[in-house]
Design a protein around this motif. Structure first.
Motif, PDB file in Angstrom:
ATOM      1  N   UNK A 129       0.826  -1.197   0.000  1.00  0.00           N
ATOM      2  CA  UNK A 129       0.000   0.000   0.000  1.00  0.00           C
ATOM      3  C   UNK A 129       0.865   1.253   0.000  1.00  0.00           C
ATOM      4  N   UNK A 130       0.531   2.184  -0.904  1.00  0.00           N
ATOM      5  CA  UNK A 130       1.124   3.509  -0.892  1.00  0.00           C
ATOM      6  C   UNK A 130       0.223   4.363   0.007  1.00  0.00           C
ATOM      7  N   UNK A 131       0.748   4.762   1.146  1.00  0.00           N
ATOM      8  CA  UNK A 131      -0.026   5.501   2.144  1.00  0.00           C
ATOM      9  C   UNK A 131      -0.488   6.845   1.587  1.00  0.00           C
ATOM     10  N   UNK A 132      -1.691   7.253   1.975  1.00  0.00           N
ATOM     11  CA  UNK A 132      -2.231   8.540   1.512  1.00  0.00           C
ATOM     12  C   UNK A 132      -1.361   9.693   2.027  1.00  0.00           C
ATOM     13  N   UNK A 133      -1.339  10.777   1.268  1.00  0.00           N
ATOM     14  CA  UNK A 133      -0.511  11.946   1.592  1.00  0.00           C
ATOM     15  C   UNK A 133      -0.866  12.524   2.957  1.00  0.00           C
ATOM     16  N   UNK A 137       1.786  12.990   6.081  1.00  0.00           N
ATOM     17  CA  UNK A 137       2.013  14.273   6.757  1.00  0.00           C
ATOM     18  C   UNK A 137       1.915  14.132   8.274  1.00  0.00           C
ATOM     19  N   UNK A 138       1.158  13.146   8.739  1.00  0.00           N
ATOM     20  CA  UNK A 138       1.022  12.907  10.174  1.00  0.00           C
ATOM     21  C   UNK A 138       2.161  12.056  10.725  1.00  0.00           C
ATOM     22  N   UNK A 139       3.149  11.752   9.875  1.00  0.00           N
ATOM     23  CA  UNK A 139       4.327  11.016  10.331  1.00  0.00           C
ATOM     24  C   UNK A 139       4.252   9.510  10.140  1.00  0.00           C
ATOM     25  N   UNK A 140       3.250   9.022   9.434  1.00  0.00           N
ATOM     26  CA  UNK A 140       3.141   7.575   9.205  1.00  0.00           C
ATOM     27  C   UNK A 140       3.996   7.169   7.998  1.00  0.00           C
TER      28      UNK A 140
END
Length: 175
Positions: A129-133, A137-140
């Motif tokens: 999975x490509x994590x959502x932007x 931004x929340x550091x994940x």
């Protein structure tokens, strides 16, 4: 070969004196290999004369001699998405890997990202999975893996272009 082609098998060593070759499958659908069908290869199109999936052997038209067949060792066999869909019969709730790529991952009411690709590790398939932007931004992490098992995958909806999951945000956080 073009960008829509993907590897489904590789030809191995010759077996016996009549031109039979080992067939090393790179697909979950061996039933797509049938006599009379033509396959694209890294060398030239090849037509199957005979295939024995139980023994993993194949014989190609024009190569019915061990010396001729030796020319095919290590040749890769490719298929297009259209050929694969027409040659393979999926059961209910079965999907081709390429059908899952690009689908949104939804956990509860939150979009976690999109499926980049499906990977097999050992005997288990994983969605990369490509994590959502917004979550990045929340550091994940920028990407994470979800095992493709009932524990995490609730529903695949190709028409809505989403996969509904359960408890996969915890996998993202732990990545």
């Amino acid at each position: 070969m073009n960008s829509n082609d993907f590897l489904i098998a590789q030809i191995g060593k010759t077996v016996g004196l009549k031109g039979e070759l080992k067939l090393h499958l790179h697909t979950d659908f061996p039933e797509q290999f049938k006599s009379g069908l033509i396959y694209q290869t890294s060398l030239a199109p090849l037509e199957i004369v005979r295939v024995d999936l139980n023994r993993g052997l194949v014989l190609f038209k024009g190569y019915e001699d061990v010396e001729l067949a030796k020319r095919l060792v290590n040749v890769k066999i490719y298929s297009t998405i259209e050929e694969t869909k027409s040659r393979c019969n999926l059961k209910k709730d079965e999907f081709f890997w390429f059908e899952l790529e690009g689908l949104d991952i939804i956990d509860g009411d939150e979009s976690l990202g999109k499926v980049l690709e499906v990977t097999r590790i050992g005997s288990l398939d994983y969605l990369e999975i490509e994590t959502s932007a917004e979550l990045i931004k929340k550091g994940l992490p920028k990407s994470f893996l979800i095992p493709y098992i009932d524990r995490y995958i609730v529903n695949v909806d190709k028409e809505a272009k989403k996969i509904v999951t359960l408890d996969t945000k915890e996998l993202l956080i732990a990545s």
